[in-house]
Design a protein around this motif. Structure first.
Motif, mmCIF file in Angstrom:
data_model
loop_
_atom_site.group_PDB
_atom_site.id
_atom_site.type_symbol
_atom_site.label_atom_id
_atom_site.label_comp_id
_atom_site.label_asym_id
_atom_site.label_seq_id
_atom_site.Cartn_x
_atom_site.Cartn_y
_atom_site.Cartn_z
ATOM 1 N N LEU A 1 19.806 43.749 39.103
ATOM 2 C CA LEU A 1 20.568 43.342 37.921
ATOM 3 C C LEU A 1 21.519 44.436 37.449
ATOM 4 N N PHE A 2 21.071 45.698 37.577
ATOM 5 C CA PHE A 2 21.913 46.785 37.084
ATOM 6 C C PHE A 2 22.346 47.727 38.195
ATOM 7 N N SER A 3 22.694 47.171 39.347
ATOM 8 C CA SER A 3 23.266 47.983 40.415
ATOM 9 C C SER A 3 24.513 48.656 39.868
ATOM 10 N N ILE B 1 28.110 49.754 38.910
ATOM 11 C CA ILE B 1 29.241 48.845 38.759
ATOM 12 C C ILE B 1 30.211 48.932 39.938
ATOM 13 N N SER C 1 28.604 47.351 43.062
ATOM 14 C CA SER C 1 28.597 45.892 42.928
ATOM 15 C C SER C 1 29.987 45.321 43.137
ATOM 16 N N SER C 2 30.965 45.947 42.499
ATOM 17 C CA SER C 2 32.324 45.403 42.565
ATOM 18 C C SER C 2 32.814 45.385 44.004
#
Lengths: 432, 432
Positions: A255-257, A259, A262-263
């Motif tokens: 959930l909090f990989s 940013i 993730s992008s």
């Protein structure tokens, strides 16, 4: 974007097991995550680390001091080290290996020879093993000492450690002590080669009737065991990975990989889908002149694309399941196509009539109704054909149809839908 | 559409087990299916019947004579009858019940009191049970007779049959014969209430450390057992059902389900999606005048919709997994939204620039590039917000977000995408 105070409810972590703690950590933004991590007991930390998803694990390791890392990696078993060794810096792996004894290091190397998707990599080394000339009373002596979880059989090996057979416990219960165990071997019990794919090994396990299976290497050496617990975990992770893959996501992502990470990961999938969207745009661009004169066509375009896409994805999903279950062959492809065309045909006729009617009322133009009706019927038929053929062809080229099938299908139904709809519009609406 | 001869390769069915035979039958069109069914031995037929999906099972039962049906249903165990009792005519269930003895009928009724998604319904009745005052040598007498598959413990009951405790086999191995079994009970072993949801019971099973769990009814009576084998089957079926549900398909559907039945089932999903497509059309219709003047907007529309839909489905999938794992709460919703907005923002900026550039080159118009760039950036942000909120809201209303989440999300991203894109176009391209 910062500044706002995050109120995260403090949780009583003592009552939670490792898996629950890992889920809790993954659910927290980085700052809270590190704080919560600090509250976990030193004894549980290594086990929690193993349970974490890759991204979450790295986010914690990156914030540990050298000495904390040493503490964490000094007590990992070979199995635990393997579980968390993906993406782990070599220095940390060496740290863990240095603390192991000779036997543990051998276990690690034995597992590490197998690929990530092979059962050998995840072999558990807690085994009940006896030499093949042992007797029933030897087995009893072993059982009285300790029985590992999930165990309903013991394994025999020859002098050099090659797997020689499985003796189910139930054979021991009535047997006199002097009987050689070799006589109680279940001849039908199979050993699992270490390079068996994870998903296939679940199948073998299920059909074996045993709670655990022996895993052997290419030379027939007994290297470990797989239990039903592994089967459950494999299925759970496969389910998760399949669901995420459909949206082009990696199973490492929590959930909090981070940013940026993730992008970048998501950008790839967006880019692939952008290509297909441009194909659809190009198809529409062929009919600019028509659109200029009959704007109603532009308004109705999404309906044609949507109906084709949805109908096609239904066929696609059914065929992908069929392929996964080994049910699709050259023998039934023809009848299957005919059946799907019938289903598509019936739904095509029905929804064409409905949509054609609505379009006619909306734009007070019979011909617009006719054009969209025909286009939708044709697109649903094209969807049926593509829904059957695309996964079969992808599978033939060893590409997982669950991953890329729907992108390709949508491209086909979009392009076919727009070309038939706008093409028919050009023919029937511009030359009255 | 008929006439063509289907050449289906004859398969040696003797070597196949019941599950494989069921998969084979489901893979065949009706005529071949019935022919293949005829080749299965009478002993295997009832077991194959149990393994078949609902549609396939009915297709075979509908083509059996009265006496054949009697033969098939005369030997089903209560567990097998429960497995295939959905959609089965009452007359056939009565037929099967009439052939059972009193005890079997009680087992059937005990299972039948539970809903389809509860573990109690699928309880296995092959249990090792002893009265709570039994001794270790009683246990040994029992074990020497026969041990059912997947068993690493026996259960104790009180005089009326209430569950009284679990005795793991490993406790027996070293214990003297005269010790009461009650002293060997594992106090931490849990009994599973029969109304536990299937998926939850897998979790309990996994954490228990046991290969089998006792199932009890509301009064605490021991009614059966659940094994790891059931866990594997539950996960497998859930995976399949989830995949099919995403395309609006029923898990009963097999490759050759009857055409009319398939068409009707799929029509519902097409209809739901049609509503959302009409919403998108309606949004476009608001800007008919603009489209007439700037046809390039019509050409580029699919790109705006696609980028929003894909970005949104990535967030949606991540959140749905989080909800399934119990990781989403009021506490982390805020930070999660901020993180997704950042990820969306970065991808929005990057892809807006790319797409804006391409649109500018394609239509030689800077303003078209600007309009699509801004619209895509906004739509990706809207997608991030919807991707987080839609599943959370659906879950709050007890609606499975995996089922309807993506339809709703697509509606939002389509409408937001078209309105911002065409709205901006109206503002910036019509009033130079």
């Amino acid at each position: 974007h910062e500044g706002e105070e995050q109120k995260v409810i403090a949780v009583q972590t003592e009552a939670l097991d490792e898996r629950q703690l890992a889920l809790l950590l993954e659910a927290l933004p980085l700052e809270d995550r590190l704080q919560q991590w600090g509250r976990i007991s030193d004894a549980q930390k290594p086990l929690v680390l193993v349970e974490l998803k890759n991204d979450a694990r790295l986010s914690i390791l990156n914030n540990q001091s050298e000495s904390e890392l040493e503490g964490l990696f000094s007590e990992l078993s070979p199995e635990e080290l393997i579980e968390c060794s993906d993406n782990l810096p070599d220095s940390l792996i060496d740290l863990a290996l240095n603390q192991m004894d000779q036997k543990q290091r051998l276990h690690f190397e034995s597992s590490n020879q197998f690929e990530e998707n092979c059962i050998g990599r995840y072999a558990d080394h807690e085994l009940l093993v006896l030499p093949q000339n042992a007797k029933v009373f030897d087995a009893w002596r072993l059982l009285r000492r300790e029985v590992p979880e999930c165990t309903d059989a013991l394994f025999l090996t020859d002098r050099v450690g090659r797997y020689a057979g499985t003796v189910p416990f139930e054979q021991l219960y009535g047997a006199p002590g002097h009987i050689p165990l070799a006589e109680l071997i279940d001849e039908e019990a199979e050993a699992l080669p270490g390079d068996t794919l994870l998903f296939d090994s679940v199948e073998v396990q299920e059909q074996s009737g045993y709670v655990l299976l022996p895993i052997i290497d290419a030379k027939g050496m007994l290297i470990g065991r797989m239990t039903f617990k592994d089967s459950v975990q494999i299925l759970r992770e496969k389910h998760e990975a399949d669901m995420l893959a459909q949206a082009g996501l990696s199973e490492d992502e929590d959930l909090f990989s981070p940013i940026i990470k993730s992008s970048l990961r998501r950008a790839t999938w967006l880019g692939i889908n952008l290509l297909t969207a441009f194909l659809a745009s190009w198809a529409i661009g062929l009919f600019e002149a028509t659109l200029q004169q009959v704007v109603a066509l532009a308004v109705l375009m999404p309906i044609v694309a949507s109906m084709g896409g949805i109908a096609g994805s239904q066929t696609l999903t059914l065929i992908i399941r069929g392929i996964a279950l080994g049910q699709i062959s050259r023998g039934n492809l023809g009848p299957l196509m005919i059946k799907e065309l019938w289903v598509g045909g019936l739904n095509g006729v029905f929804w064409s009539a409905v949509i054609g009617g609505i379009a006619y009322v909306w734009f007070s133009d019979v011909m617009i109704g006719v054009v969209i009706a025909v286009a939708i019927a044709l697109n649903i038929l094209a969807a049926a054909v593509s829904g059957v053929l695309i996964p079969v062809i992808l599978d033939k080229f060893k590409i997982d149809p669950a991953l890329s099938g729907s992108v390709i299908l949508t491209t086909v139904t979009d392009v076919v839908g727009f070309v038939t709809f706008l093409g028919l519009g050009t023919l029937l609406l511009l030359n009255p």
